[in-house]
Design a protein around this motif. Sequence first.
Motif, PDB file in Angstrom:
ATOM      1  N   UNK A 134      39.376  -0.908 -32.963  1.00 42.23           N
ATOM      2  CA  UNK A 134      39.371  -1.108 -34.413  1.00 42.23           C
ATOM      3  C   UNK A 134      39.297  -2.596 -34.748  1.00 42.23           C
ATOM      4  N   UNK A 135      40.119  -3.412 -34.114  1.00 39.83           N
ATOM      5  CA  UNK A 135      40.090  -4.865 -34.327  1.00 39.83           C
ATOM      6  C   UNK A 135      38.750  -5.446 -33.909  1.00 39.83           C
ATOM      7  N   UNK A 136      38.238  -4.988 -32.778  1.00 40.53           N
ATOM      8  CA  UNK A 136      36.958  -5.483 -32.278  1.00 40.53           C
ATOM      9  C   UNK A 136      35.839  -5.200 -33.283  1.00 40.53           C
ATOM     10  N   UNK A 137      35.801  -4.000 -33.823  1.00 40.90           N
ATOM     11  CA  UNK A 137      34.736  -3.647 -34.764  1.00 40.90           C
ATOM     12  C   UNK A 137      34.801  -4.486 -36.039  1.00 40.90           C
ATOM     13  N   UNK A 138      35.994  -4.777 -36.510  1.00 36.89           N
ATOM     14  CA  UNK A 138      36.133  -5.653 -37.677  1.00 36.89           C
ATOM     15  C   UNK A 138      35.638  -7.064 -37.338  1.00 36.89           C
TER      16      UNK A 138
END
Length: 74
Positions: A56-60
């Motif tokens: 999730x953090x990576x995609x943001x």
Amino acid sequence: MTRIEGVIRTVHKNAACVGGAIRPDNLASMVTTWEDDRVATAVEGHRLRSVIASVDDYLMNLSIAEDLCTYASD
């Protein structure tokens, strides 16, 4: 212990810029590479919740890097 692993592959106009911008934000369980128009990030972990949070953090961060590289190249 369960091992969870996967690779996120994305296509970009300037993959070197996006890959270079995203890589410093990687956790120890992530490896980002790029070639031609593709960025690939391998993610691994042992706890599903941790892997989901990391992705999730990576995609943001990926979205922000894409915007940054798009604006910088215009």
